[in-house]
Design an enzyme around this catalytic site. Structure first.
Site, mmCIF file in Angstrom:
data_model
loop_
_atom_site.group_PDB
_atom_site.id
_atom_site.type_symbol
_atom_site.label_atom_id
_atom_site.label_comp_id
_atom_site.label_asym_id
_atom_site.label_seq_id
_atom_site.Cartn_x
_atom_site.Cartn_y
_atom_site.Cartn_z
ATOM 1 N N GLY A 84 68.209 12.803 33.918
ATOM 2 C CA GLY A 84 69.095 12.666 32.793
ATOM 3 C C GLY A 84 70.385 11.839 32.462
ATOM 4 O O GLY A 84 70.501 11.151 33.482
ATOM 5 N N CYS A 111 67.295 13.327 40.813
ATOM 6 C CA CYS A 111 68.223 12.353 40.282
ATOM 7 C C CYS A 111 69.411 13.304 39.519
ATOM 8 O O CYS A 111 70.040 14.067 40.568
ATOM 9 C CB CYS A 111 68.214 11.446 39.599
ATOM 10 S SG CYS A 111 69.236 10.662 38.808
ATOM 11 N N TYR A 112 69.851 13.608 38.299
ATOM 12 C CA TYR A 112 70.812 14.424 37.940
ATOM 13 C C TYR A 112 70.459 15.743 38.032
ATOM 14 O O TYR A 112 71.339 16.744 38.321
ATOM 15 C CB TYR A 112 70.099 14.663 36.040
ATOM 16 C CG TYR A 112 70.996 15.180 35.510
ATOM 17 C CD1 TYR A 112 72.245 15.127 35.563
ATOM 18 C CD2 TYR A 112 70.843 16.485 34.762
ATOM 19 C CE1 TYR A 112 73.426 15.616 34.346
ATOM 20 C CE2 TYR A 112 71.739 17.347 33.875
ATOM 21 C CZ TYR A 112 72.622 17.285 34.042
ATOM 22 O OH TYR A 112 73.387 18.648 32.948
ATOM 23 N N HIS A 198 64.223 8.358 42.147
ATOM 24 C CA HIS A 198 62.765 8.452 41.103
ATOM 25 C C HIS A 198 61.535 8.665 42.827
ATOM 26 O O HIS A 198 60.864 7.521 41.972
ATOM 27 C CB HIS A 198 63.100 8.082 40.311
ATOM 28 C CG HIS A 198 64.109 8.334 39.441
ATOM 29 N ND1 HIS A 198 64.105 9.628 38.105
ATOM 30 C CD2 HIS A 198 65.625 7.767 39.410
ATOM 31 C CE1 HIS A 198 64.942 9.154 37.807
ATOM 32 N NE2 HIS A 198 66.376 8.566 38.400
ATOM 33 N N GLU A 200 58.878 10.019 40.748
ATOM 34 C CA GLU A 200 57.830 9.893 40.126
ATOM 35 C C GLU A 200 57.873 8.160 40.063
ATOM 36 O O GLU A 200 55.938 8.244 39.362
ATOM 37 C CB GLU A 200 57.991 10.838 38.660
ATOM 38 C CG GLU A 200 59.229 9.608 37.199
ATOM 39 C CD GLU A 200 60.489 10.325 38.281
ATOM 40 O OE1 GLU A 200 61.339 10.773 39.501
ATOM 41 O OE2 GLU A 200 61.778 10.128 37.578
ATOM 42 N N ASP A 256 40.229 8.680 21.944
ATOM 43 C CA ASP A 256 40.977 9.929 21.714
ATOM 44 C C ASP A 256 40.069 11.027 21.295
ATOM 45 O O ASP A 256 39.343 12.362 20.810
ATOM 46 C CB ASP A 256 42.293 10.492 21.202
ATOM 47 C CG ASP A 256 43.682 9.597 22.279
ATOM 48 O OD1 ASP A 256 42.997 9.236 22.588
ATOM 49 O OD2 ASP A 256 44.191 9.024 21.275
ATOM 50 N N LYS A 398 47.332 10.343 28.542
ATOM 51 C CA LYS A 398 45.524 9.509 28.127
ATOM 52 C C LYS A 398 45.021 9.636 29.108
ATOM 53 O O LYS A 398 43.792 9.235 28.881
ATOM 54 C CB LYS A 398 47.132 8.203 27.730
ATOM 55 C CG LYS A 398 45.797 6.721 26.842
ATOM 56 C CD LYS A 398 45.694 7.609 25.347
ATOM 57 C CE LYS A 398 44.786 6.593 25.062
ATOM 58 N NZ LYS A 398 44.684 6.157 23.667
#
Ligand code: XMP
Length: 542
Positions: A84, A111-112, A198, A200, A256, A398
């Site tokens: 964050g 992280c945060y 990070h 991710e 979609d 998605k």
């Protein structure tokens, strides 16, 4: 990470509170293993959820201060605290429920999130000597289930100003970098972990492995969540919910709404009526393509409404982008409503709302607060239409929708189609829209897409299109001077459309595109390539 990229304001919001009727709640785990991400405002919080789902473990984002009582009810196998933009010691810094760390559920702070976790257990967090942003070498210094198969040295992505110092006696360091001696930690007794970098983001070489180790080796998840079981579950639910009623499905031609139509068609076949509105702002051959595909793949009823003249006359003389969007939105609803009235017994309206829209709308009490992205989708139909909404994709990202489309047997070129905005070519004909501009744009766009396919680049790019500029430039053709239109080409790569990079298109391909457009599209004497990223630009030009 850095603040989220701002998008243009005023775009209409898709996700609709009307979903409350028949609403299943954001988190309905259907007995799946669940991992929860507490969102402290990181730009990559959604990415964490996607990476966890890649381990076949269901994962949802919730607000950072969700109560421990609610977390217990949800019964997650693990919690991840996102990064964050705040400083944990700053005034008003977002904090979790203080009892969170007493739960006996594995927690990974990123992280945060790591700083929050460490600080809650008595460690100190201070501003680093300088902000650390970018790739750096990580050195593993301990053995732990979190680090199984991780090499001693690897590359990780850092993005932080503060860091943990004076680790309390409860924690031991697991890894370090040159500038960050405490880059990964573990609590001695409780299942609490922290990573200052990070995992991710793809720049972290073994980020996927670290998240996999956390959810599987630390939290003991089995990884049984699959798209195919999701399809079965959705079909069962649709059958139960709809009973004998009729469902209307707005079809846009994109992936979609096509996946929604395919699911409905499988679940309730003849009880579905799809409505496709031709607003005169579609790409070359799009309407015919939708009609052809539809008859090939669906067993349901299709209503094609030809509203081209109505849209174009309402748009005549309008050059302001937001006004254009509003007109298109309003006329679409009018046309849709008129057509829907002709369908007897229609009680439900199905639309392809995705999980990021649900998160960003802030429409769920457990979910993170609304963020800046007021997304836009043709399906944003208002409450007064009086239907109950069905949103079978509201839990999916998605890429998961594409996987579902693939499982449902939709053709690859539809599943991998670049997104096309609801207002269509209107936001790519800059300024006032004329029939001439639309015609030029359709031809130029079709050439671009064809050349990208030929060069094998279409799938490397997340969105590519042509734009026609509201100006003319001088050119020369044979011995004659010309004064004609300019077409701009845009191609971007992106993970989530909130930020994007311009695509480094090979010059040879650009050359083919330019030559074909100026040779074969009448009225164009110049082609330019857009080399702007988002931010500061947006993907669309209007
Ligand atoms: P921007 O231009 O905001 O675009 O960077 C991000 C993504 O959103 C699409 N987009 C729209 N989609 N209605 C839509 O349905 C709109 O008004 C609209 N404006 C932008 C854009 O094509 C890109 O995929």
């Amino acid at each position: 990470m850095t603040d989220r990229a701002a998008t243009r304001s005023g775009d209409s919001k898709t996700t609709n509170q009307q979903t409350q009727s028949g609403y299943r709640g954001l988190i309905d785990t259907h007995n799946e293993e669940l991992v929860i991400v507490l969102d402290f405002g990181s730009q990559t919080a959604q990415l964490i959820a996607r990476r966890v789902r890649e381990q076949n473990v269901f994962c949802q984002l919730v607000r950072h201060d969700l109560s421990v009582q609610r977390i217990r009810e949800l019964n997650p196998k693990a919690l991840i605290l996102s990064g964050g933009p705040a400083s944990v010691y700053g005034p008003g810094a977002p904090q979790p429920d203080p009892a969170l760390f007493d739960l006996d559920i594995p927690i990974l702070g990123i992280c945060y999130g790591m700083q929050v976790a460490c600080r809650s257990q008595g460690s100190n967090v201070i501003p680093g000597k300088s902000r650390e942003f970018g790739r750096t070498k990580l050195e593993v210094i301990a053995d732990d289930p979190l680090l199984v198969d991780l090499p001693v040295e690897s590359t990780v992505w850092m993005s932080h100003g503060d860091q943990v110092e004076d680790l309390s006696e409860h924690f031991r360091p697991l890894a370090r970098t040159d500038t960050c001696p405490i880059a990964a930690v573990k609590h001695h007794i409780r299942p609490i972990y922290g990573l200052q970098f990070h995992p991710e983001v793809t720049h972290t070489e073994f980020g996927g492995l670290l998240l996999s180790n956390f959810v599987k080796k630390v939290a003991g998840c089995h990884g049984t969540w699959k798209i195919s079981s999701l399809i079965e579950r959705e079909i069962n639910m649709l059958q139960q919910r709809v009973g004998d009623d009729q469902v209307i499905c707005g079809l846009s031609g994109g992936v979609d709404s096509s996946v929604v139509a395919a699911l409905l068609s499988k679940a309730i076949g003849k009880q579905v009526s799809c409505i496709f509105v031709d607003n005169g702002l579609l790409r070359k051959g799009e309407r015919e393509e939708v009609e052809r595909r539809f008859t090939e793949h669906f067993k349901t009823d299709l209503h094609v409404v030809d509203a081209r003249e109505r849209f174009l006359s309402e748009l005549a003389g309008v050059d302001d982008p937001q006004k254009k969007r509003k007109i298109i939105g309003r006329v679409f609803i009018e046309v849709f409503r008129e057509e829907a009235r002709s369908i007897p017994n229609a009680h439900y309206l199905a639309q392809g709302t995705l999980y990021p829209d649900v998160i960003e709308s802030g429409s769920n009490p457990d979910g993170p607060a609304a963020t800046i992205k007021a997304h836009h989708n043709v399906g944003g139909l208002p409450e007064e239409l009086g239907f109950e909404l069905i949103e079978p994709l509201r839990e999916l990202f998605k890429d998961e929708v594409r996987a579902m489309g693939h499982e449902l047997g939709l053709p690859d070129d539809l599943v991998w189609r670049h997104p096309f905005p609801g207002p269509g070519l209107a936001v790519r004909c800059l300024g006032e829209i004329t029939q001439h501009q639309l015609d030029v744009l359709r031809e130029a766009d079709a050439i671009l897409i064809e050349e990208l396919h030929k060069a094998g680049l279409y799938r490397q790019i997340q969105q590519a299109f042509a734009v026609i500029l509201p100006l003319k430039t001088v050119g020369v053709m044979g011995d004659d001077r010309t004064y004609e239109d300019v077409v701009a080409i845009r191609a971007v790569t992106t993970n989530d459309f909130m930020t994007a990079d311009w695509f480094q298109m090979p010059h040879e391909v650009l050359g083919h595109i330019s030559t074909r457009i100026t040779n074969s599209v009448r009225g164009v004497n110049r082609v330019v390539y857009d080399i702007s990223s988002k931010p500061p630009s947006t993907i669309e030009w209007e």
